[in-house]
Design a protein around this motif. Structure first.
Motif, PDB file in Angstrom:
ATOM      1  N   SER A 123       0.828  -1.201   0.000  1.00 57.07           N
ATOM      2  CA  SER A 123       0.000   0.000   0.000  1.00 57.07           C
ATOM      3  C   SER A 123       0.862   1.250   0.000  1.00 57.07           C
ATOM      4  O   SER A 123       1.977   1.249   0.505  1.00 57.07           O
ATOM      5  CB  SER A 123      -0.883   0.001   1.247  1.00 57.07           C
ATOM      6  OG  SER A 123      -1.640   1.182   1.325  1.00 57.07           O
ATOM      7  N   ARG A 124       0.309   2.319  -0.524  1.00 55.18           N
ATOM      8  CA  ARG A 124       0.970   3.623  -0.473  1.00 55.18           C
ATOM      9  C   ARG A 124       0.412   4.482   0.647  1.00 55.18           C
ATOM     10  O   ARG A 124       0.748   5.653   0.758  1.00 55.18           O
ATOM     11  CB  ARG A 124       0.828   4.337  -1.816  1.00 55.18           C
ATOM     12  CG  ARG A 124       1.585   3.619  -2.910  1.00 55.18           C
ATOM     13  CD  ARG A 124       1.678   4.407  -4.149  1.00 55.18           C
ATOM     14  NE  ARG A 124       2.337   3.586  -5.164  1.00 55.18           N
ATOM     15  CZ  ARG A 124       2.651   4.004  -6.359  1.00 55.18           C
ATOM     16  NH1 ARG A 124       2.375   5.234  -6.713  1.00 55.18           N
ATOM     17  NH2 ARG A 124       3.237   3.211  -7.218  1.00 55.18           N
ATOM     18  N   SER A 125      -0.421   3.891   1.493  1.00 61.25           N
ATOM     19  CA  SER A 125      -1.026   4.620   2.608  1.00 61.25           C
ATOM     20  C   SER A 125      -0.827   3.851   3.901  1.00 61.25           C
ATOM     21  O   SER A 125      -0.731   2.628   3.898  1.00 61.25           O
ATOM     22  CB  SER A 125      -2.527   4.797   2.364  1.00 61.25           C
ATOM     23  OG  SER A 125      -2.756   5.519   1.183  1.00 61.25           O
ATOM     24  N   ALA A 126      -0.784   4.595   5.006  1.00 60.24           N
ATOM     25  CA  ALA A 126      -0.644   3.966   6.315  1.00 60.24           C
ATOM     26  C   ALA A 126      -1.256   4.863   7.378  1.00 60.24           C
ATOM     27  O   ALA A 126      -1.352   6.084   7.212  1.00 60.24           O
ATOM     28  CB  ALA A 126       0.822   3.702   6.647  1.00 60.24           C
ATOM     29  N   GLN A 127      -1.653   4.239   8.466  1.00 57.51           N
ATOM     30  CA  GLN A 127      -2.195   4.952   9.622  1.00 57.51           C
ATOM     31  C   GLN A 127      -1.144   4.926  10.737  1.00 57.51           C
ATOM     32  O   GLN A 127      -0.559   3.882  11.012  1.00 57.51           O
ATOM     33  CB  GLN A 127      -3.494   4.279  10.094  1.00 57.51           C
ATOM     34  CG  GLN A 127      -4.173   4.959  11.246  1.00 57.51           C
ATOM     35  CD  GLN A 127      -4.757   6.324  10.876  1.00 57.51           C
ATOM     36  OE1 GLN A 127      -5.217   6.536   9.765  1.00 57.51           O
ATOM     37  NE2 GLN A 127      -4.727   7.245  11.813  1.00 57.51           N
ATOM     38  N   PHE A 128      -0.922   6.077  11.349  1.00 61.40           N
ATOM     39  CA  PHE A 128       0.009   6.219  12.471  1.00 61.40           C
ATOM     40  C   PHE A 128      -0.769   6.760  13.656  1.00 61.40           C
ATOM     41  O   PHE A 128      -1.625   7.631  13.499  1.00 61.40           O
ATOM     42  CB  PHE A 128       1.142   7.189  12.119  1.00 61.40           C
ATOM     43  CG  PHE A 128       2.100   6.665  11.087  1.00 61.40           C
ATOM     44  CD1 PHE A 128       3.308   6.114  11.465  1.00 61.40           C
ATOM     45  CD2 PHE A 128       1.799   6.734   9.738  1.00 61.40           C
ATOM     46  CE1 PHE A 128       4.208   5.629  10.522  1.00 61.40           C
ATOM     47  CE2 PHE A 128       2.679   6.255   8.774  1.00 61.40           C
ATOM     48  CZ  PHE A 128       3.881   5.696   9.170  1.00 61.40           C
ATOM     49  N   SER A 129      -0.454   6.279  14.863  1.00 60.45           N
ATOM     50  CA  SER A 129      -1.161   6.752  16.054  1.00 60.45           C
ATOM     51  C   SER A 129      -0.744   8.170  16.433  1.00 60.45           C
ATOM     52  O   SER A 129      -1.515   8.917  17.014  1.00 60.45           O
ATOM     53  CB  SER A 129      -0.943   5.792  17.222  1.00 60.45           C
ATOM     54  OG  SER A 129       0.434   5.677  17.504  1.00 60.45           O
ATOM     55  N   GLU A 138       2.900   3.236 -11.396  1.00 65.65           N
ATOM     56  CA  GLU A 138       2.307   2.105 -10.689  1.00 65.65           C
ATOM     57  C   GLU A 138       3.383   1.041 -10.516  1.00 65.65           C
ATOM     58  O   GLU A 138       4.057   0.680 -11.480  1.00 65.65           O
ATOM     59  CB  GLU A 138       1.117   1.537 -11.468  1.00 65.65           C
ATOM     60  CG  GLU A 138      -0.009   2.528 -11.667  1.00 65.65           C
ATOM     61  CD  GLU A 138      -0.630   2.991 -10.363  1.00 65.65           C
ATOM     62  OE1 GLU A 138      -0.696   2.193  -9.407  1.00 65.65           O
ATOM     63  OE2 GLU A 138      -1.051   4.158 -10.294  1.00 65.65           O
ATOM     64  N   SER A 139       3.546   0.538  -9.306  1.00 66.43           N
ATOM     65  CA  SER A 139       4.561  -0.474  -9.051  1.00 66.43           C
ATOM     66  C   SER A 139       4.227  -1.231  -7.769  1.00 66.43           C
ATOM     67  O   SER A 139       4.217  -0.651  -6.683  1.00 66.43           O
ATOM     68  CB  SER A 139       5.940   0.188  -8.915  1.00 66.43           C
ATOM     69  OG  SER A 139       6.884  -0.716  -8.405  1.00 66.43           O
ATOM     70  N   LYS A 140       3.977  -2.523  -7.905  1.00 63.38           N
ATOM     71  CA  LYS A 140       3.724  -3.346  -6.716  1.00 63.38           C
ATOM     72  C   LYS A 140       4.976  -3.442  -5.858  1.00 63.38           C
ATOM     73  O   LYS A 140       4.894  -3.485  -4.637  1.00 63.38           O
ATOM     74  CB  LYS A 140       3.238  -4.733  -7.127  1.00 63.38           C
ATOM     75  CG  LYS A 140       1.830  -4.704  -7.675  1.00 63.38           C
ATOM     76  CD  LYS A 140       1.299  -6.095  -7.908  1.00 63.38           C
ATOM     77  CE  LYS A 140      -0.048  -5.970  -8.571  1.00 63.38           C
ATOM     78  NZ  LYS A 140      -1.079  -6.711  -7.935  1.00 63.38           N
ATOM     79  N   THR A 141       6.138  -3.444  -6.490  1.00 62.80           N
ATOM     80  CA  THR A 141       7.403  -3.491  -5.747  1.00 62.80           C
ATOM     81  C   THR A 141       7.546  -2.245  -4.886  1.00 62.80           C
ATOM     82  O   THR A 141       7.908  -2.324  -3.706  1.00 62.80           O
ATOM     83  CB  THR A 141       8.593  -3.614  -6.719  1.00 62.80           C
ATOM     84  OG1 THR A 141       8.416  -4.794  -7.502  1.00 62.80           O
ATOM     85  CG2 THR A 141       9.910  -3.681  -5.976  1.00 62.80           C
ATOM     86  N   LEU A 142       7.244  -1.084  -5.449  1.00 60.13           N
ATOM     87  CA  LEU A 142       7.291   0.173  -4.691  1.00 60.13           C
ATOM     88  C   LEU A 142       6.270   0.146  -3.557  1.00 60.13           C
ATOM     89  O   LEU A 142       6.576   0.539  -2.428  1.00 60.13           O
ATOM     90  CB  LEU A 142       7.027   1.362  -5.603  1.00 60.13           C
ATOM     91  CG  LEU A 142       6.867   2.715  -4.890  1.00 60.13           C
ATOM     92  CD1 LEU A 142       8.165   3.130  -4.222  1.00 60.13           C
ATOM     93  CD2 LEU A 142       6.396   3.776  -5.863  1.00 60.13           C
TER      94      LEU A 142
END
Length: 144
Positions: free
Chosen positions: A25-31, A124-128
């Motif tokens: 994923s290119r997104s993430a949640q941080f507390s 677009e890149s799954k590796t990235l």
């Protein structure tokens, strides 16, 4: 971009702990605000031909000039201007959420055109995406 060179380190850190592999994923949640992630992003953007920019309080970019063959391809394919060369851009943006902060990354080629406009060509890149997920996880985030 050196950020991608740091991703294997993040993957190794993540691999040393008993956990599931992160979702690509290119997104993430941080507390909490991911200050360490953005400092790492800035440090990874200090090579030749790279420029780090703070767009606003929540957005950062690493701009990089491309190899000659990629530059020529983009200029020819997108009616680009040889006087203003295309660049690879990785943009990271944080957004305050009820659970902390969401970070989104975008990678694209910006091709200035002869007309003066610019074209953004998404990469677009799954590796990235996997490398970004590993980095997010190593920095304390949860890929979404």
């Amino acid at each position: 971009m050196k950020l991608l060179q740091l991703a294997p380190i993040g993957a190794l850190i993540a691999a040393c702990t008993a956990q599931e592999l992160p979702t690509a994923s290119r997104s993430a949640q941080f507390s909490a605000y991911p200050d360490r992630l953005f400092k790492t992003f800035q440090t990874s953007c200090e090579g030749p031909g790279e420029t780090f920019l703070k767009i606003d309080a929540n957005s950062y970019e690493c701009r990089e000039f491309l190899p000659p063959d990629t530059t020529a391809f983009l200029i020819l394919s997108y009616d680009g201007s040889p006087e203003d060369l295309p660049q690879s851009i990785m943009r990271m943006t944080s957004t305050k959420t009820s659970g902390g902060y969401r970070v989104d990354a975008r990678l694209f080629f910006q091709v200035p055109q002869k007309s003066g406009a610019t074209v953004e060509v998404p990469v677009e890149s799954k590796t990235l995406d996997k490398a970004l997920s590993a980095l997010y996880q190593a920095m304390g985030g949860s890929p979404t």
